[in-house]
Design a protein around this motif. Structure first.
Motif, PDB file in Angstrom:
ATOM      1  N   MET A 112       0.817  -1.218   0.000  1.00 27.90           N
ATOM      2  CA  MET A 112       0.000   0.000   0.000  1.00 27.90           C
ATOM      3  C   MET A 112       0.851   1.269   0.000  1.00 27.90           C
ATOM      4  O   MET A 112       0.473   2.268  -0.601  1.00 27.90           O
ATOM      5  N   PHE A 114       1.935   1.524  -3.558  1.00 30.24           N
ATOM      6  CA  PHE A 114       0.760   1.733  -4.410  1.00 30.24           C
ATOM      7  C   PHE A 114       0.290   3.186  -4.330  1.00 30.24           C
ATOM      8  O   PHE A 114      -0.107   3.775  -5.329  1.00 30.24           O
ATOM      9  N   PHE A 120      -8.406  -5.337 -20.646  1.00 32.40           N
ATOM     10  CA  PHE A 120      -7.758  -6.408 -19.891  1.00 32.40           C
ATOM     11  C   PHE A 120      -8.508  -6.737 -18.601  1.00 32.40           C
ATOM     12  O   PHE A 120      -8.564  -7.886 -18.182  1.00 32.40           O
ATOM     13  N   HIS A 136     -15.016  -5.500 -16.219  1.00 26.93           N
ATOM     14  CA  HIS A 136     -16.021  -6.492 -15.824  1.00 26.93           C
ATOM     15  C   HIS A 136     -17.181  -6.484 -16.819  1.00 26.93           C
ATOM     16  O   HIS A 136     -17.368  -5.505 -17.545  1.00 26.93           O
ATOM     17  N   PRO A 181     -11.770  -2.227 -12.674  1.00 26.58           N
ATOM     18  CA  PRO A 181     -10.922  -2.024 -11.491  1.00 26.58           C
ATOM     19  C   PRO A 181      -9.640  -1.242 -11.799  1.00 26.58           C
ATOM     20  O   PRO A 181      -9.057  -0.667 -10.898  1.00 26.58           O
ATOM     21  N   ARG A 182      -9.183  -1.271 -13.040  1.00 27.37           N
ATOM     22  CA  ARG A 182      -8.035  -0.424 -13.415  1.00 27.37           C
ATOM     23  C   ARG A 182      -8.482   0.457 -14.580  1.00 27.37           C
ATOM     24  O   ARG A 182      -8.167   0.207 -15.735  1.00 27.37           O
ATOM     25  N   TYR A 186       5.128  -7.351  -6.724  1.00 31.01           N
ATOM     26  CA  TYR A 186       4.258  -8.525  -6.568  1.00 31.01           C
ATOM     27  C   TYR A 186       5.006  -9.827  -6.891  1.00 31.01           C
ATOM     28  O   TYR A 186       4.912 -10.803  -6.139  1.00 31.01           O
ATOM     29  N   LYS A 246       5.913 -13.034  -4.247  1.00 26.54           N
ATOM     30  CA  LYS A 246       5.356 -14.370  -4.415  1.00 26.54           C
ATOM     31  C   LYS A 246       6.377 -15.399  -4.893  1.00 26.54           C
ATOM     32  O   LYS A 246       6.104 -16.590  -4.869  1.00 26.54           O
ATOM     33  N   GLU A 272     -14.760 -10.691  -7.005  1.00 28.94           N
ATOM     34  CA  GLU A 272     -14.903 -11.055  -8.417  1.00 28.94           C
ATOM     35  C   GLU A 272     -13.947 -10.169  -9.205  1.00 28.94           C
ATOM     36  O   GLU A 272     -13.763  -9.010  -8.856  1.00 28.94           O
ATOM     37  N   ASN A 273     -13.354 -10.680 -10.231  1.00 27.60           N
ATOM     38  CA  ASN A 273     -12.595  -9.869 -11.182  1.00 27.60           C
ATOM     39  C   ASN A 273     -12.657 -10.570 -12.528  1.00 27.60           C
ATOM     40  O   ASN A 273     -12.988 -11.762 -12.599  1.00 27.60           O
ATOM     41  N   ARG A 279      -4.641 -11.215 -15.153  1.00 22.92           N
ATOM     42  CA  ARG A 279      -5.564 -10.080 -15.199  1.00 22.92           C
ATOM     43  C   ARG A 279      -6.374  -9.890 -13.933  1.00 22.92           C
ATOM     44  O   ARG A 279      -6.896  -8.803 -13.707  1.00 22.92           O
ATOM     45  N   ASN A 285      -5.372 -10.128 -10.808  1.00 22.07           N
ATOM     46  CA  ASN A 285      -4.653  -9.918  -9.559  1.00 22.07           C
ATOM     47  C   ASN A 285      -5.019  -8.592  -8.904  1.00 22.07           C
ATOM     48  O   ASN A 285      -5.265  -7.595  -9.540  1.00 22.07           O
ATOM     49  N   GLY A 314      -3.145  -6.489  -6.206  1.00 21.95           N
ATOM     50  CA  GLY A 314      -1.836  -6.528  -5.563  1.00 21.95           C
ATOM     51  C   GLY A 314      -1.193  -7.862  -5.887  1.00 21.95           C
ATOM     52  O   GLY A 314      -1.341  -8.368  -7.004  1.00 21.95           O
ATOM     53  N   PRO A 315      -0.506  -8.457  -4.924  1.00 15.11           N
ATOM     54  CA  PRO A 315       0.187  -9.710  -5.224  1.00 15.11           C
ATOM     55  C   PRO A 315      -0.726 -10.933  -5.308  1.00 15.11           C
ATOM     56  O   PRO A 315      -0.277 -12.013  -5.684  1.00 15.11           O
ATOM     57  N   GLU A 316      -1.998 -10.779  -4.953  1.00 14.30           N
ATOM     58  CA  GLU A 316      -2.888 -11.942  -4.879  1.00 14.30           C
ATOM     59  C   GLU A 316      -3.683 -12.117  -6.166  1.00 14.30           C
ATOM     60  O   GLU A 316      -4.216 -11.146  -6.705  1.00 14.30           O
ATOM     61  N   TYR A 317      -3.760 -13.359  -6.619  1.00 13.68           N
ATOM     62  CA  TYR A 317      -4.644 -13.673  -7.733  1.00 13.68           C
ATOM     63  C   TYR A 317      -6.018 -14.020  -7.171  1.00 13.68           C
ATOM     64  O   TYR A 317      -6.131 -14.949  -6.365  1.00 13.68           O
ATOM     65  N   ASP A 359      -5.541 -17.417  -5.293  1.00 16.24           N
ATOM     66  CA  ASP A 359      -5.341 -17.105  -3.877  1.00 16.24           C
ATOM     67  C   ASP A 359      -6.676 -16.761  -3.226  1.00 16.24           C
ATOM     68  O   ASP A 359      -6.830 -16.872  -2.018  1.00 16.24           O
ATOM     69  N   MET A 371      -4.547  -4.759   0.724  1.00 17.98           N
ATOM     70  CA  MET A 371      -4.454  -4.880  -0.742  1.00 17.98           C
ATOM     71  C   MET A 371      -5.072  -3.652  -1.408  1.00 17.98           C
ATOM     72  O   MET A 371      -5.989  -3.047  -0.864  1.00 17.98           O
ATOM     73  N   PRO A 372      -4.579  -3.305  -2.615  1.00 19.02           N
ATOM     74  CA  PRO A 372      -5.217  -2.201  -3.343  1.00 19.02           C
ATOM     75  C   PRO A 372      -6.678  -2.544  -3.640  1.00 19.02           C
ATOM     76  O   PRO A 372      -7.038  -3.724  -3.727  1.00 19.02           O
ATOM     77  N   GLU A 427      -8.366  -2.830  -6.210  1.00 17.13           N
ATOM     78  CA  GLU A 427      -8.487  -3.020  -7.667  1.00 17.13           C
ATOM     79  C   GLU A 427      -9.415  -4.189  -7.980  1.00 17.13           C
ATOM     80  O   GLU A 427      -9.014  -5.168  -8.594  1.00 17.13           O
ATOM     81  N   TYR A 428     -10.642  -4.075  -7.498  1.00 18.86           N
ATOM     82  CA  TYR A 428     -11.637  -5.100  -7.782  1.00 18.86           C
ATOM     83  C   TYR A 428     -13.000  -4.469  -7.860  1.00 18.86           C
ATOM     84  O   TYR A 428     -13.140  -3.268  -7.656  1.00 18.86           O
TER      85      TYR A 428
END
Lengths: 343, 279
Positions: free
Chosen positions: A223, A226, A280, A283, A289-290, A307, A311, B240-241, B252, B254, B256-259, B263, B275-276, B278-279
């Motif tokens: 964060m 970010f 990409f 929804h 979301p981006r 990221y 991981k 959901e994403n 596509r 993810n 932050g680092p999580e899918y 995940d 986490m950001p 971004e969902y």
């Protein structure tokens, strides 16, 4: 044990490998160096690096995953059918260590703790890579800063050092050893070839002047990075054209699409995709979301430098090849962005 | 080599129109090869890619429970190309399902706890799976009190009427069904999900909240739960994403680092707060 290959014996060497493998290497095509099937005469070994990364050897830009028929009168209608995945054994001669390192990173992406991507894996398994160390790195190279280097060995099965009249070739894996054992033209090294190769590698490493600090990125939280203010500046010149993702050896995002190729038959294919596109992430509801360039530019750098290391045990998802620096149409320089992230 | 992109072929056994606007239909699938049902061993909260050759794939939560044998259920909202195509399919048609994918609700960790399960609109699908699983005689003893709060805009937009009607008659679950405003013929509860939650939610002591709904419901329910004393570790959500591979590779979904696909989709609020958005 390293072996020596005189440049005058290259044709015999490649010829002997061609009996067991399809041999690929750097060749010039339309004024650009690309990796393609090659005989010894085609190889262009005095290149700096290929224009695009050779990731398409393992991850083609467009690849058939399955085939299907929609003809209800045919057997297996509406059920996806396997296609042949594995290429015949291949040997790549002359891949740069940065690109091989990228595939070492991608091995950990295409095979995660639960799933293995078979399309990637079978091509990796069927391919031997003999790398060629970089005697003269480009001004845009910064591989040492991100944990790799001009003679880095991860991802290679053997590494060759150009000593002038010939190559000193050191096997690194069993696969590499086996390939070299069956090749002609190799002799035992003479005199101080080992030392000479080591000196060339050290000089190459020394010649890379781009230094990009990354340490603080690993201690900062997701964060913190970010929400850093520099993203408000970085994205402004970006066109979201996706050139960086196209040429990047570690960019691996893909789309899956069904293509109906005739009236009733078709293929499920996967294609390279890019996080620079609004499509990409959008929804079905229209929510994205981006939604803007800022979010998409930030995603690309955060993915590679925060990221992936989080991981994948600290491995950085950028190998410092500098292609995006060279080819970005608006001169966004990843080194500057990483300096900002680390500042 | 196992190919995680390859769907299991299934036959559409039954299609049920769930809502008055006919935009939500539940598909009951039966595996063409019976042994595939064993391979498709899932847990509540997981999803699958529904695969229509020639059209594409969509990630949809599994609405049936592993305790329901012989079939799997998915409730599909008509939104894009694949879902619209599916809404025009007929019983007996052949397609594919690929999975199970993602993590699941932490059914093991939730043992011994009371649960408040809060759902809005058609986000109730994987919670149908969860409740059915917990109410199964083999599992019911492992959990404390179960409170289910489910709301929709109108009575006609509530999914799974048969199921929740049956739950309302049981004494081992409090099923509180609500609609946004008064409606002719509706003699049940009226009120928005956050308000109803404030009225009926159990004490946060030894309780976990599973929350799944549209963003607007989440936005107003979260402060209610916090006010009631639920900590961010006690609030569990499902994201959901947009997805393609479903196995943590294609890049596509993810956050932050999580899918979300591998995940997730289930995360605690504590995780989401790191986490950001971004969902």
């Amino acid at each position: 044990m390293a072996k020596y290959l005189k440049k005058s014996d290259l044709a015999g060497f490649i010829g002997s490998l061609a009996g067991q493998y399809q041999v690929l290497g750097p060749v010039e095509k339309d004024g650009r160096v690309v990796f393609a099937p090659a005989g010894a005469a085609d190889l262009k070994l005095d290149f700096q690096n290929s224009h695009t990364s050779p990731k398409d050897l393992f991850f083609p830009q467009s690849e058939r995953m399955f085939q299907f028929t929609l003809d209800p009168n045919k057997e297996g209608a509406f059920v996806l059918q396997d296609v042949d995945l594995a290429p015949a054994p291949r040997l790549v001669f002359g891949m740069r260590p940065c690109d091989a390192a990228a595939f070492f990173v991608l091995d950990r992406v295409f095979k995660n703790d639960q799933f293995t991507d078979p399309y990637w894996q079978v091509k990796r398994d069927a391919t031997v890579i003999i790398g060629l160390g970089c005697n003269q790195p480009c001004p845009t190279c910064f591989c040492p800063s991100v944990g790799y280097g001009p003679f880095h060995e991860d991802g290679l099965d053997a590494i060759a050092t150009d000593l002038g009249d010939g190559f000193l070739i050191k096997p690194l894996t069993e696969k590499g050893q086996k390939a070299l054992a069956g090749a002609k033209g190799l002799t035992d090294p003479e005199g101080k070839m080992d030392e000479k190769a080591a000196a060339i590698a050290a000089a190459a490493q020394e010649s890379i002047k781009s230094e990009v600090p990354t340490r603080n990125i690993y201690t900062r939280t997701v964060m913190e990075l970010f929400n850093a203010p520099h993203w408000d500046r970085v994205f402004e010149s970006c066109l979201n054209c996706g050139t960086c993702t196209y040429v990047c050896p570690t960019c691996h995002c893909f789309d899956i699409q069904d293509e109906v190729t005739s009236a009733k038959d078709g293929d499920r294919v996967r294609n390279w995709d890019t996080c620079m596109s609004w499509l990409f992430t959008i929804h079905g509801t229209g929510h994205n979301p981006r939604p803007g360039k800022k979010e998409r530019v930030r995603q690309r750098f955060m993915h590679k430098f925060k990221y992936i290391p989080m991981k994948r045990g600290g491995l950085i998802g950028c190998v410092g090849c500098g292609r995006c620096v060279n080819l970005c149409p608006v001169n966004i320089d990843v080194r500057d962005v990483v300096r900002d992230m680390n500042a | 080599m196992h190919n995680p992109y390859k769907p299991y072929p299934v036959r559409v056994d039954k299609i049920l129109v769930e809502t008055e606007d006919k935009n939500l239909r539940t598909f009951k699938f039966v595996f063409l090869n019976p042994e595939d049902e064993q391979a498709f061993a899932y847990t509540p909260g997981q999803f699958a890619e529904l695969s229509v050759p020639g059209v594409g794939e969509i990630p949809i939560g599994i609405a049936s429970s592993p305790t329901e044998k012989g079939f799997v259920l998915f409730t599909v909202n008509k939104v894009g190309a694949v879902t619209t195509f599916m809404h025009n399919m007929k019983e007996g048609d052949i397609m594919g399902i690929r999975g199970p994918l993602g993590n699941s609700y932490p059914m093991k960790d939730l043992e011994g706890k009371n649960l408040v399960i809060i759902a809005g609109g058609f986000a109730v699908t994987t919670l149908r799976s969860t409740i059915t699983w917990m109410l199964d005689p083999a599992h019911r003893d492992k959990y404390g009190r179960i409170t289910f709060i489910y709301g929709a805009r109108t009575p006609g937009m509530l999914l799974y009427r048969e199921e929740w009607s049956a739950w309302q008659k049981r004494d081992d679950i409090d099923a509180i069904i609500t609609v946004d405003r008064e409606f002719p013929g509706w003699d049940g509860r009226v009120g928005f999900v956050p308000t109803v939650t404030e009225q009926v939610a159990p004490s946060p002591d030894n309780t976990a909240a599973l929350v799944c709904g549209p963003p607007i419901m989440i936005k107003f329910t979260q402060p209610v739960l916090e006010k009631l004393g639920f900590s961010e570790d006690q609030i569990i959500m499902s994201l959901e994403n947009r997805m393609k591979c479903g196995i943590g590779i294609c890049g596509r979904c993810n956050v932050g680092p999580e899918y979300v696909c591998k995940d997730g989709p289930v995360f605690t609020l504590a995780q989401l707060n790191r986490m950001p958005k971004e969902y």
